[in-house]
Design a protein around this motif. Structure first.
Motif, PDB file in Angstrom:
ATOM      1  N   ILE A  15       0.841  -1.200   0.000  1.00 48.12           N
ATOM      2  CA  ILE A  15       0.000   0.000   0.000  1.00 48.12           C
ATOM      3  C   ILE A  15       0.872   1.244   0.000  1.00 48.12           C
ATOM      4  O   ILE A  15       0.637   2.195  -0.765  1.00 48.12           O
ATOM      5  CB  ILE A  15      -0.945  -0.010   1.218  1.00 48.12           C
ATOM      6  CG1 ILE A  15      -1.923  -1.176   1.128  1.00 48.12           C
ATOM      7  CG2 ILE A  15      -1.690   1.313   1.318  1.00 48.12           C
ATOM      8  CD1 ILE A  15      -2.880  -1.092  -0.022  1.00 48.12           C
ATOM      9  N   ALA A  16       1.913   1.264   0.855  1.00 42.58           N
ATOM     10  CA  ALA A  16       2.777   2.445   0.949  1.00 42.58           C
ATOM     11  C   ALA A  16       3.439   2.760  -0.380  1.00 42.58           C
ATOM     12  O   ALA A  16       3.509   3.924  -0.804  1.00 42.58           O
ATOM     13  CB  ALA A  16       3.833   2.225   2.032  1.00 42.58           C
ATOM     14  N   ASP A  17       3.934   1.733  -1.075  1.00 39.46           N
ATOM     15  CA  ASP A  17       4.577   1.947  -2.364  1.00 39.46           C
ATOM     16  C   ASP A  17       3.557   2.338  -3.421  1.00 39.46           C
ATOM     17  O   ASP A  17       3.820   3.199  -4.266  1.00 39.46           O
ATOM     18  CB  ASP A  17       5.302   0.666  -2.777  1.00 39.46           C
ATOM     19  CG  ASP A  17       6.331   0.918  -3.866  1.00 39.46           C
ATOM     20  OD1 ASP A  17       6.682  -0.041  -4.561  1.00 39.46           O
ATOM     21  OD2 ASP A  17       6.775   2.076  -4.019  1.00 39.46           O
ATOM     22  N   ALA A  18       2.373   1.725  -3.390  1.00 42.88           N
ATOM     23  CA  ALA A  18       1.357   2.000  -4.400  1.00 42.88           C
ATOM     24  C   ALA A  18       0.885   3.447  -4.366  1.00 42.88           C
ATOM     25  O   ALA A  18       0.617   4.051  -5.402  1.00 42.88           O
ATOM     26  CB  ALA A  18       0.169   1.058  -4.201  1.00 42.88           C
ATOM     27  N   VAL A  19       0.777   4.025  -3.147  1.00 47.44           N
ATOM     28  CA  VAL A  19       0.280   5.417  -3.030  1.00 47.44           C
ATOM     29  C   VAL A  19       1.415   6.405  -2.873  1.00 47.44           C
ATOM     30  O   VAL A  19       1.182   7.594  -2.617  1.00 47.44           O
ATOM     31  CB  VAL A  19      -0.713   5.540  -1.855  1.00 47.44           C
ATOM     32  CG1 VAL A  19      -1.905   4.637  -2.071  1.00 47.44           C
ATOM     33  CG2 VAL A  19      -0.046   5.240  -0.519  1.00 47.44           C
ATOM     34  N   ASP A  20       2.692   5.932  -3.003  1.00 45.63           N
ATOM     35  CA  ASP A  20       3.876   6.805  -2.964  1.00 45.63           C
ATOM     36  C   ASP A  20       4.025   7.512  -1.624  1.00 45.63           C
ATOM     37  O   ASP A  20       4.390   8.697  -1.566  1.00 45.63           O
ATOM     38  CB  ASP A  20       3.814   7.830  -4.106  1.00 45.63           C
ATOM     39  CG  ASP A  20       3.603   7.175  -5.446  1.00 45.63           C
ATOM     40  OD1 ASP A  20       4.473   6.404  -5.858  1.00 45.63           O
ATOM     41  OD2 ASP A  20       2.543   7.408  -6.065  1.00 45.63           O
TER      42      ASP A  20
ATOM     43  N   ALA B 171      -0.922   2.059  -8.070  1.00 45.91           N
ATOM     44  CA  ALA B 171      -1.920   2.739  -7.240  1.00 45.91           C
ATOM     45  C   ALA B 171      -2.549   1.692  -6.342  1.00 45.91           C
ATOM     46  O   ALA B 171      -2.416   0.486  -6.562  1.00 45.91           O
ATOM     47  CB  ALA B 171      -2.981   3.426  -8.095  1.00 45.91           C
ATOM     48  N   ALA B 172      -3.261   2.138  -5.290  1.00 49.55           N
ATOM     49  CA  ALA B 172      -3.987   1.234  -4.411  1.00 49.55           C
ATOM     50  C   ALA B 172      -5.417   1.076  -4.915  1.00 49.55           C
ATOM     51  O   ALA B 172      -6.037   2.035  -5.389  1.00 49.55           O
ATOM     52  CB  ALA B 172      -3.984   1.756  -2.982  1.00 49.55           C
ATOM     53  N   ARG B 173      -5.947  -0.165  -4.802  1.00 51.87           N
ATOM     54  CA  ARG B 173      -7.309  -0.452  -5.226  1.00 51.87           C
ATOM     55  C   ARG B 173      -8.063  -1.129  -4.088  1.00 51.87           C
ATOM     56  O   ARG B 173      -7.493  -1.934  -3.347  1.00 51.87           O
ATOM     57  CB  ARG B 173      -7.297  -1.378  -6.451  1.00 51.87           C
ATOM     58  CG  ARG B 173      -8.684  -1.778  -6.939  1.00 51.87           C
ATOM     59  CD  ARG B 173      -8.623  -2.602  -8.201  1.00 51.87           C
ATOM     60  NE  ARG B 173      -9.953  -3.002  -8.649  1.00 51.87           N
ATOM     61  CZ  ARG B 173     -10.215  -3.570  -9.823  1.00 51.87           C
ATOM     62  NH1 ARG B 173      -9.233  -3.793 -10.673  1.00 51.87           N
ATOM     63  NH2 ARG B 173     -11.452  -3.911 -10.145  1.00 51.87           N
ATOM     64  N   SER B 174      -9.350  -0.795  -3.948  1.00 49.80           N
ATOM     65  CA  SER B 174     -10.162  -1.422  -2.921  1.00 49.80           C
ATOM     66  C   SER B 174     -10.303  -2.912  -3.195  1.00 49.80           C
ATOM     67  O   SER B 174     -10.247  -3.367  -4.331  1.00 49.80           O
ATOM     68  CB  SER B 174     -11.542  -0.764  -2.852  1.00 49.80           C
ATOM     69  OG  SER B 174     -12.216  -0.890  -4.084  1.00 49.80           O
ATOM     70  N   GLY B 175     -10.516  -3.701  -2.117  1.00 55.63           N
ATOM     71  CA  GLY B 175     -10.654  -5.134  -2.248  1.00 55.63           C
ATOM     72  C   GLY B 175     -12.011  -5.531  -2.811  1.00 55.63           C
ATOM     73  O   GLY B 175     -12.972  -4.743  -2.794  1.00 55.63           O
TER      74      GLY B 175
ATOM     75  N   GLN C  30      -0.759   8.623  -5.370  1.00 49.07           N
ATOM     76  CA  GLN C  30       0.055   9.794  -5.058  1.00 49.07           C
ATOM     77  C   GLN C  30      -0.469  10.562  -3.844  1.00 49.07           C
ATOM     78  O   GLN C  30      -0.825  11.739  -3.926  1.00 49.07           O
ATOM     79  CB  GLN C  30       0.168  10.717  -6.278  1.00 49.07           C
ATOM     80  CG  GLN C  30       1.070  10.163  -7.360  1.00 49.07           C
ATOM     81  CD  GLN C  30       1.567  11.225  -8.325  1.00 49.07           C
ATOM     82  OE1 GLN C  30       1.010  12.329  -8.411  1.00 49.07           O
ATOM     83  NE2 GLN C  30       2.598  10.908  -9.065  1.00 49.07           N
ATOM     84  N   ILE C  31      -0.517   9.861  -2.720  1.00 54.60           N
ATOM     85  CA  ILE C  31      -0.852  10.531  -1.461  1.00 54.60           C
ATOM     86  C   ILE C  31       0.388  11.273  -0.961  1.00 54.60           C
ATOM     87  O   ILE C  31       1.459  10.668  -0.835  1.00 54.60           O
ATOM     88  CB  ILE C  31      -1.331   9.517  -0.412  1.00 54.60           C
ATOM     89  CG1 ILE C  31      -2.618   8.826  -0.890  1.00 54.60           C
ATOM     90  CG2 ILE C  31      -1.538  10.178   0.933  1.00 54.60           C
ATOM     91  CD1 ILE C  31      -3.112   7.743   0.040  1.00 54.60           C
ATOM     92  N   ALA C  32       0.264  12.567  -0.711  1.00 48.18           N
ATOM     93  CA  ALA C  32       1.395  13.392  -0.261  1.00 48.18           C
ATOM     94  C   ALA C  32       0.988  14.174   0.987  1.00 48.18           C
ATOM     95  O   ALA C  32      -0.044  14.853   0.991  1.00 48.18           O
ATOM     96  CB  ALA C  32       1.843  14.346  -1.359  1.00 48.18           C
TER      97      ALA C  32
END
Length: 774
Positions: free
Chosen positions: A281-286, A313-317, A405-407
């Motif tokens: 998750i951390a890598d997917a949303v940067d 990117a992160a995707r819901s389950g 891209q969560i910042a």
């Protein structure tokens, strides 16, 4: 080790898909496997259900294309003709250009008088003209790929005739011709040019079944994982064929030869991605500097199919009705949170929400493409939560939400320093220090695609290896408590590319006969150095081998090459990209060398006992041998292939031969084909049957007539009855009585022949008189 094949089934796969390599629409699948059929309709098969389940499972592993909720499975009793055709009709109505529909079927197949060919369903024939109608119903602009794994129509082809004397099983040709006729009648455009075919064997060959999958299908499943010949991260159906065809051919005796039609369609249709890295998750949303948790009815996960930045990117389950899937992190304010998100759902009912603490900040629903959001976070510790939630009914679209891209920006800023153009392959990246920062993350993109990420606790970073040529962008962000997460602005530079030069083949060159089955391929290269090389071999006009190996100036095949006319090319690859293929094909010949007639040692002539060792001298050109032993009264007592190589004597012990005058034959097989039979006679005489004794009737008798007789050691009896000079009864039986029923009056003569596997013996003549008045 010898692998014993079992009975063959027909497996068949139809894929309806768009041509672009990137998946842009929805994917649906119908998988059919039939091992057992309606009573009296067709014989059972061993691996068709496994074939269908295996293809379904391996394709669904690529969840960027395939969703298990859209992959329907029919097996045995559920795979009726009506169910299959109804499902195809529904899919034709539901799909449009851009969608993908996979129809995979594993079953028997056959033909009617060489004109109509068909597939078996559980209960009825599914004719080629019916399939043509069903395929013609799909929207224009789709491509149809058909894969058939079967030996000349599942063993039903021209039964009782030789393969060379029968008709070809023209399922592909018939279906395409009939579909063109249907489309012409309906005023539509012909789809013939958009149909690609793969068959696992020629019409006059066998396609072997095995466990857990049929041989060709098993290698095709391997090809879905291992078949990425061009290293582009995905496997096309042509790459699946290129992987499976030579392996299935090498793994079958006699060999089967897979075929293709319309390679352009096969090459441009992607079957499966082969990327296997798990994206956090951390890598997917940067946002590697933030701690993440996920939960609900299903976890969010990292993926690379749908992204904003082209990386991940992160995707819901995957969730059902009245369920939620969420991910969250904790930050310490004040500061600003920024991110991109999108959703594909039932508009107004299924929502992607964002919370700060327990307070809902925003929500999107329906078909919403990537949108940017920014929210101020007050002082103190706060939980940031993204949640996708469904109501009690209805599923629409992809039924998912995505975040990228969560910042996290605390109330401060930072900037990089250094030049914009760097020519060094290992440049030193530097930036200004930020008070309170304990870690920095550098993010490097090459040619618009993420290339490398790294965390350091200094303000300098040097790559571990040389950077390949290309245009670069880079950013750095600082992290610390209570600093949080801060991004710099963008810096750019470029490095000239230096791809490998064009190889010049040095041997084997020219058209020449090579006695060596493993020739050494060599070449010279001018220009950029290569890290990997790819060699491409064509044999008799078709692709034989495509292989990557560590860069060098030579390559030798790991196995003997079969006879044929070869052409070959080679090219290099390094981190800057692919080099060009060698300009001209180098050509050479390997002459065919069939095994010689096998020299038999024995048994020959009269033998003692019924347990025999069959011996012959091995042939240097043979790797497999077929041993055939007859029964005394005709037919095969033993027929089996044996894998043997090298020199010396071959020995096959066989027990319990039935006895009597017999023969045995052996022939060799090698990579170039089959040798001739050698035959030898032997005799293991067994006890002969006793001369039959005629018991009744004798003299005068009435009608109806019952014959009785006996003979020790007899297994069969032939009873012959004559009235005058006319035969009135002549038949074989295992019984010691025969009921002639009502017969006319007259004088009769009769005989009995007793037989077993060793010999036969006639009785003396018997006579009786039938008087109807009695």
């Amino acid at each position: 080790m010898i692998r014993h094949r079992v009975m063959l089934g027909l497996s068949f796969m139809v894929l309806v898909t768009v041509i672009p390599a990137e998946a842009t629409g929805r994917y649906f699948g119908l998988f059919v496997g039939i091992d057992h059929y309606a009573a009296g309709y067709a014989s059972s098969l061993p691996s068709c259900v496994n074939d269908a389940k295996g293809m379904r499972a391996y394709l669904s592993a690529d969840n960027n294309r395939w969703s298990i909720s859209r992959m329907t499975l029919y097996t045995d009793q559920t795979a009726t003709k009506r169910a299959i055709r109804t499902h195809l009709t529904d899919l034709a109505s539901e799909t449009t250009a851009g969608d993908t529909v996979l129809y995979y079927q594993s079953s028997h197949g056959g033909q009617v008088s060489g004109t109509d060919s068909f597939l078996f369903t559980y209960d009825q024939n599914y004719y080629d003209w019916e399939l043509a109608q069903d395929l013609a119903a799909f929207s224009s602009g789709v491509t149809i790929i058909i894969i058939i794994d079967a030996c000349h129509s599942g063993g039903m082809f021209m039964q009782g005739q030789s393969a060379t004397g029968g008709r070809e099983w023209n399922f592909a040709a018939n279906t395409m011709a009939r579909m063109a006729h249907v489309e012409q009648a309906e005023g539509g455009l012909s789809k013939g040019e958009s149909i690609g075919w793969i068959t696992s064997s020629r019409y006059d060959e066998l396609s072997w079944a095995y466990f857990p999958y049929s041989v060709f299908t098993g290698y095709a499943i391997e090809g879905l994982v291992e078949g990425d010949a061009n290293l582009d991260g995905s496997v096309s159906f042509m790459e699946v064929f290129d992987y499976a065809a030579p392996r299935a051919s090498a793994d079958t005796r006699p060999s089967q030869t897979a075929k293709v039609f319309n390679q352009t369609v096969l090459s441009t249709t992607i079957a499966r991605s082969v990327a296997s890295d798990v994206i956090s998750i951390a890598d997917a949303v940067d946002a590697m500097n933030l701690s993440w948790t996920t939960g609900g009815s299903a976890d969010w996960f990292g993926q690379a199919a749908t992204t904003y930045d082209g990386e991940d990117a992160a995707r819901s389950g995957y969730i059902r009705h009245d369920q939620q899937s969420w991910m969250q992190t904790t930050v310490t304010g004040p500061g600003t949170i920024r991110f991109w998100w999108k959703v594909s759902s039932e508009a107004g009912y299924d929502w992607l929400d964002f919370f700060i603490g327990n307070d809902l900040q925003d929500a999107i629903s329906g078909a919403v493409d990537w949108e940017h959001r920014s929210f101020d976070v007050p002082a103190g510790t706060h939980t940031l939560k993204w949640q996708y939630a469904k109501d009690y009914s209805v599923t629409h679209g992809a039924d998912s939400g995505w975040v990228d891209q969560i910042a996290w920006f605390p109330a401060s800023a930072m900037y990089p320093s250094g030049g914009e153009v760097i020519s060094d392959r290992r440049p030193a990246f530097t930036w200004t220090a930020i008070h309170g920062a304990t870690w920095y993350q550098l993010i490097l993109h090459r040619n618009g695609v993420a290339y490398q990420k790294d965390w350091v606790n200094t303000t300098t970073w040097i790559p571990d290896g040389d950077l390949p040529g290309g245009d670069y962008q880079w950013w750095v962000r600082a992290w610390g408590q209570p600093l949080g997460n801060m991004w710099s602005s963008e810096a750019m530079f470029s490095i000239p590319a230096d791809v490998p030069g064009i190889p010049t083949p040095t041997g084997p060159l020219g058209t020449q006969a090579l006695g060596e089955r493993r020739p050494v391929f060599g070449w010279d290269v001018d220009g950029g150095a290569a890290e990997w090389m790819q060699i491409l071999l064509w044999r008799d006009g078709s692709v034989y081998l495509s292989q990557w190996f560590t860069a060098g100036a030579m390559w030798m095949p790991s196995a003997d090459l079969p006879a044929g006319h070869y052409e070959w090319w080679v090219r290099g690859w390094n981190s800057d990209g692919l080099g060009d293929w060698s300009d001209l094909a180098a050509a050479f010949e390997i002459p065919a060398m069939h095994p010689d007639p096998i020299v038999q040692i024995g048994p020959e002539g009269q033998q003692e006992g019924h347990n025999l060792d069959f011996r012959w001298e091995k042939d240097a050109r043979a790797t497999w041998y077929q041993l055939w032993v007859s029964r005394p009264l005709g037919g095969a007592w033993h027929n089996q292939w044996y894998g043997m190589s090298g020199s010396g004597e071959a020995v096959v012990p066989l027990d319990h031969h039935p006895g009597g005058a017999s023969s045995w034959s052996v022939r060799g097989w090698g990579p170039d084909g089959m040798g001739e039979w050698s035959t030898m006679d032997f005799d293991t005489a067994g006890p002969e049957p006793a001369k039959p004794t005629l018991i009744a009737p004798v003299g005068e008798t009435g009608s109806p007539v019952m014959l009785a007789y006996e003979s020790a050691r007899a297994e069969w009896f032939r009873v012959v009855v004559m009235l005058g000079g006319t035969v009135v009864h002549d038949d074989w039986t295992r019984d010691t009585t025969v009921d002639l029923g009502a017969v006319p009056a007259g004088s009769y003569a009769w005989w009995v022949l007793a037989a077993n596997d060793a010999a036969r013996a006639w009785s003396d003549r018997g006579d009786f008189e039938v008087d109807i008045l009695r």
